[in-house]
Design a protein around this motif. Structure first.
Motif, PDB file in Angstrom:
ATOM      1  N   ILE A  62      43.172  37.176  39.288  1.00 57.16           N
ATOM      2  CA  ILE A  62      42.827  38.892  39.416  1.00 57.16           C
ATOM      3  C   ILE A  62      43.237  39.680  38.113  1.00 57.16           C
ATOM      4  N   SER A  63      45.000  39.029  38.633  1.00 57.03           N
ATOM      5  CA  SER A  63      45.919  39.929  37.486  1.00 57.03           C
ATOM      6  C   SER A  63      45.296  39.798  36.002  1.00 57.03           C
ATOM      7  N   GLN A  64      44.974  38.299  35.841  1.00 56.22           N
ATOM      8  CA  GLN A  64      44.493  37.710  34.484  1.00 56.22           C
ATOM      9  C   GLN A  64      43.342  38.946  34.265  1.00 56.22           C
ATOM     10  N   THR A  65      42.425  38.717  34.832  1.00 56.05           N
ATOM     11  CA  THR A  65      41.225  39.323  34.721  1.00 56.05           C
ATOM     12  C   THR A  65      41.145  40.955  34.711  1.00 56.05           C
ATOM     13  N   ALA A  66      41.749  41.937  35.222  1.00 55.90           N
ATOM     14  CA  ALA A  66      41.480  43.217  35.821  1.00 55.90           C
ATOM     15  C   ALA A  66      41.583  43.682  34.067  1.00 55.90           C
ATOM     16  N   GLY A  67      41.103  44.546  34.007  1.00 60.21           N
ATOM     17  CA  GLY A  67      40.920  45.251  33.156  1.00 60.21           C
ATOM     18  C   GLY A  67      40.173  45.066  31.735  1.00 60.21           C
ATOM     19  N   ASN A  68      39.380  43.763  31.784  1.00 60.06           N
ATOM     20  CA  ASN A  68      38.748  42.916  30.707  1.00 60.06           C
ATOM     21  C   ASN A  68      37.524  42.276  30.798  1.00 60.06           C
ATOM     22  N   ILE A 116      34.545  36.263  40.811  1.00 63.66           N
ATOM     23  CA  ILE A 116      35.790  36.740  40.028  1.00 63.66           C
ATOM     24  C   ILE A 116      36.157  35.573  38.761  1.00 63.66           C
ATOM     25  N   TYR A 117      36.683  34.123  39.534  1.00 67.38           N
ATOM     26  CA  TYR A 117      36.619  32.441  39.089  1.00 67.38           C
ATOM     27  C   TYR A 117      35.640  33.266  37.373  1.00 67.38           C
ATOM     28  N   GLU A 118      34.449  33.168  37.791  1.00 69.24           N
ATOM     29  CA  GLU A 118      33.585  32.704  37.051  1.00 69.24           C
ATOM     30  C   GLU A 118      34.006  33.457  35.379  1.00 69.24           C
ATOM     31  N   GLU A 134      28.459  43.606  31.846  1.00 67.08           N
ATOM     32  CA  GLU A 134      27.516  43.417  32.603  1.00 67.08           C
ATOM     33  C   GLU A 134      28.113  42.978  33.759  1.00 67.08           C
ATOM     34  N   GLN A 135      29.647  42.078  33.767  1.00 66.02           N
ATOM     35  CA  GLN A 135      30.439  41.716  34.725  1.00 66.02           C
ATOM     36  C   GLN A 135      30.885  42.857  35.616  1.00 66.02           C
ATOM     37  N   ILE A 136      30.916  44.271  35.247  1.00 63.37           N
ATOM     38  CA  ILE A 136      31.560  45.675  36.410  1.00 63.37           C
ATOM     39  C   ILE A 136      29.843  45.641  37.283  1.00 63.37           C
ATOM     40  N   VAL A 137      28.591  45.551  36.318  1.00 58.97           N
ATOM     41  CA  VAL A 137      27.252  46.341  36.782  1.00 58.97           C
ATOM     42  C   VAL A 137      27.227  44.288  38.411  1.00 58.97           C
TER      43      VAL A 137
END
Length: 206
Positions: free
Chosen positions: A73-79, A119-121, A83-86
């Motif tokens: 999650i820390s690596q993905t946050a803000g990035n 999230i992993y994806e 489409e992923q947000i939706v």
């Protein structure tokens, strides 16, 4: 997983074949797959049964998720992409709907798993998710049993997922003790674990 077949219950391949209107071969193959996930115990020449919940396996599953997911999650946050947000937002909306349904547990936990899987994806760690799932079967059983037994307020889980979503969106996971929050999210069952052991001792391998 959902205790429709409880730990220790015998599994008859012929009966299962008739129940599901399939031949015995796919039932036999399914039981062998469940054995690999430690959900079924197979005894040569004497049949098979639903496995008891193994505490060591339970703890390994929780340990692995607690070590891996906050980092992902820390690596993905803000990035995240738009489409992923939706996709995450649509999943949260589905969680809200499931939490209001009478048969919410089955549906909700499937959507819950999908939320974490995405999230992993998004972190390009899909194979890590599959590895995590392979050791989390007993953790998931206890989580489900706890939710059934305590008539858990699923809306609390939804709100926690919204916090995770907000952290992913903003990248602000350092503004509070995220690992502690995440442990609380994944290990809710600990609050009632002694109660479960006392109420269902036959379900556990002690």
């Amino acid at each position: 997983m959902t205790f429709r077949l409880v730990p220790g219950q015998s599994l008859n391949e012929n009966e299962l074949s008739e129940l599901m209107h399939v031949s015995r071969t796919p039932v036999h193959e399914a039981i062998l797959m469940l054995k690999e996930e430690s959900l079924v115990d197979v005894f040569p020449q004497s049949g098979s049964r639903v496995s008891g919940i193994d505490l060591e396996t339970l703890n390994e599953g929780l340990f692995l998720r607690l070590q891996v997911e906050p980092v992902i999650i820390s690596q993905t946050a803000g990035n995240l992409t738009k489409e992923q947000i939706v996709r995450l937002k649509e999943n949260l909306e589905a969680q809200e709907t499931a939490a209001l349904q009478e048969t919410y547990l089955d549906t909700f936990f499937k959507i819950d798993d999908e939320f974490h899987r995405m999230i992993y994806e998004f972190a390009k760690k899909a194979r890590v998710w599959r590895a995590v799932r392979s050791v989390c079967s007993h953790y998931d059983r206890v989580r489900y049993l706890d939710a059934i037994d305590t008539k858990a307020n699923i809306q609390i889980f939804v709100e926690e997922h919204k916090t995770i979503y907000s952290s992913l969106l903003s990248g602000e996971i350092v503004d509070f003790d995220f690992p502690k929050f995440y442990e609380g999210h994944l290990a809710t069952y600990r609050k009632h674990f002694r109660q479960m052991l006392e109420k269902y001792p036959e379900y556990f391998n002690l």
